[in-house]
Design an enzyme around this catalytic site. Structure first.
Site: not given
Ligand SMILES: Cc1ncc(COP(=O)(O)O)c(C=O)c1O
Ligand SMILES: N[C@@H](CCOP(=O)(O)O)C(=O)O
Length: 462
Positions: A111-113
């Site tokens: 999800f960091k992207d």
């Protein structure tokens, strides 16, 4: 739009200044002075829009005059162009009224992207306009580091140094950080745990000589822009299930409290969220705190969901700021006590926190069982972090309110645990299939602030 520090004494900054400076100079975290509101009509109008258009409408009021409308739209379009799913953040149904929000279709499968791809574009645009360069130092338990490296590798106005705990990230996470060949990327394996890495990073920000000399910038969720980008998928997913006419609940696998804090901001903006559920692994300091036991550090136990192996949950400070009536002095006092081991939460603040958040924990065994059971009941192969979320969500679901659990990483990032639970070895996507063959480049470093600062000073582009 102005941003203020949770410790109350740093100067107010614009969005661009807050984004480029990271930690406030009084040691606090920046938050908006006022959270922009969306009416039910504006929320309803998001239905059917692309992810990019939704992102534009949600984030625009927070940006102020940092970018023109056209610049900001182009930045958003570039940020999400490399995602492997047309919906960017698709929802899949796990059970009646239980949905999984797949946040792992970005370039590094976590999800960091969503935030890091956007920040990469925001930094590039702002630094190019200023003719400036910065040194990014990041602390990671695995995913932030790989996403940051992917977003910033090869950029001419940025050097990137990532501190990760040696031996405490998965092999895929490590290789994502150690195999890029660009000269501006430096992966540092620290002899310590994630909390040591994050503490070193904050100490670097608090050393003004060092900070100013290297032009330190941060892309951890210290950085408000990281949180902001994550607010978007709460809106996009809730609206696709009938918000604002319907209330929606979310369960969020939680470590540094950035992702669930983004959900809290969505609620403040007007999204009708019923429950916001914090899901922790066996490192359950947040669950204990929300249960009224105070916030007291203990040893970190390495788990099969290593990205959540955290004791000092950085963004909790942001919600404490609200829980204590935005009193920066009170927050400073709590953070001083935390350095000595922990603090008790006042009755009033605890009442506020319990009104905003529910919580639960998953043991190692429960996490493995959830991966197995979910695969049997649906076709979804969960990563261990997402499995922590699903386990806790199952304990909090109500029959009449849809529950969305955030799936924060792709199972292929944690193949050992997934195979142990399900018997399936999740393959990496074809574009990464040679990850295990690429040569690694990493510097092992002591958990010593001086050694880290010397390394950084010696390796920034002159
Ligand atoms: C896969 C995964 N899930 C959950 C989390 C926890 O998110 P947060 O730190 O925002 O609470 C992380 C780390 O941030 C992560 O990498
Ligand atoms: N789980 C994170 C820890 C750092 O969190 P951040 O959201 O503050 O960057 C990781 O994967 O590194």
């Amino acid at each position: 739009m102005k941003y203020i520090s949770t410790r109350g004494t740093a100067p107010e900054l614009s969005f661009e200044e807050a984004m480029l400076s990271g930690l406030a100079r009084d040691g606090g975290l920046y938050v908006p002075a006022n959270v922009p509101q969306m009416t039910p009509e504006e929320i309803a109008a998001l239905s059917g829009l692309s992810y990019e258009e939704t992102a534009y409408r949600i984030m625009r009021p927070f940006i102020g005059d940092t970018f023109t409308d056209a610049e900001f739209r182009a930045i958003i379009d570039r940020a999400y162009a490399g995602f492997g799913h047309a919906a960017r953040a698709p929802l899949v149904q796990l059970a009646p009224n239980h949905f999984l929000l797949e946040l792992f279709h970005g370039p590094t499968l976590a999800f960091k992207d969503f935030a890091m791809q956007l920040i990469g574009q925001l930094f590039q645009a702002a630094l190019t306009r200023r003719g400036d360069r910065v040194t990014i130092v990041g602390a990671t338990s695995g995913d932030t580091g790989s996403a940051a490296i992917e977003a910033f590798r090869g950029l001419s106005n940025v050097d990137v140094f990532i501190l990760f705990p040696h031996g405490r990230v998965s092999e895929v996470q490590r290789r994502q950080m150690t195999t890029p060949t660009e000269a501006n990327v430096h992966a540092l394996a620290v002899d310590g745990d994630f909390d040591d890495c994050q503490a070193a990073l904050k100490d670097m920000f608090n050393d003004f000589d060092f900070r100013d000399r290297v032009k330190l910038a941060g892309v951890n969720s210290i950085n408000w822009a990281r949180v902001l980008a994550q607010v978007v998928y709460y809106f996009s997913s809730a609206v696709s299930l009938g918000a604002p006419q319907r209330r929606i609940s979310f369960t969020v696998p939680t470590g540094n409290f950035g992702d669930i804090f983004a959900g809290y901001i969505a609620k403040q903006m007007g999204l009708p969220i019923d429950q916001l559920v914090v899901a922790t692994n066996q490192n359950d300091i947040l669950h204990r705190c929300l249960g009224g036991q105070g916030y007291h550090k203990g040893p970190t136990h390495p788990s099969i969901s290593p990205s959540m192996d955290i004791q000092v949950s950085s963004n909790f400070e942001r919600v404490l700021f609200d829980a204590y009536g935005r009193d920066g002095g009170a927050v400073s006092q709590l953070m001083e006590e935390l350095k000595q081991g922990g603090f008790d939460v006042s009755q009033g603040a605890l009442g506020f926190l319990q009104e905003q958040f529910a919580s639960g924990r998953a043991s190692e065994d429960e996490t493995l069982q959830t991966i197995k059971a979910t695969l049997t009941q649906s076709t979804e192969l969960l990563c261990p972090h997402s499995a922590v979320g699903v386990k806790v969500a199952n304990e909090h679901r109500a029959v009449d309110v849809p529950m969305i659990t955030l799936a924060t990483a792709h199972p292929a990032k944690f193949p050992a645990a997934v195979e142990q639970a399900s018997g399936i070895h999740p393959p990496l996507p074809p574009r990464m299939s040679d990850l295990y063959d690429r040569p690694e480049r990493v510097t092992r470093i002591a958990n010593d602030l001086g050694a880290m600062k010397d390394f950084i000073k010696g390796h920034i582009a002159k």
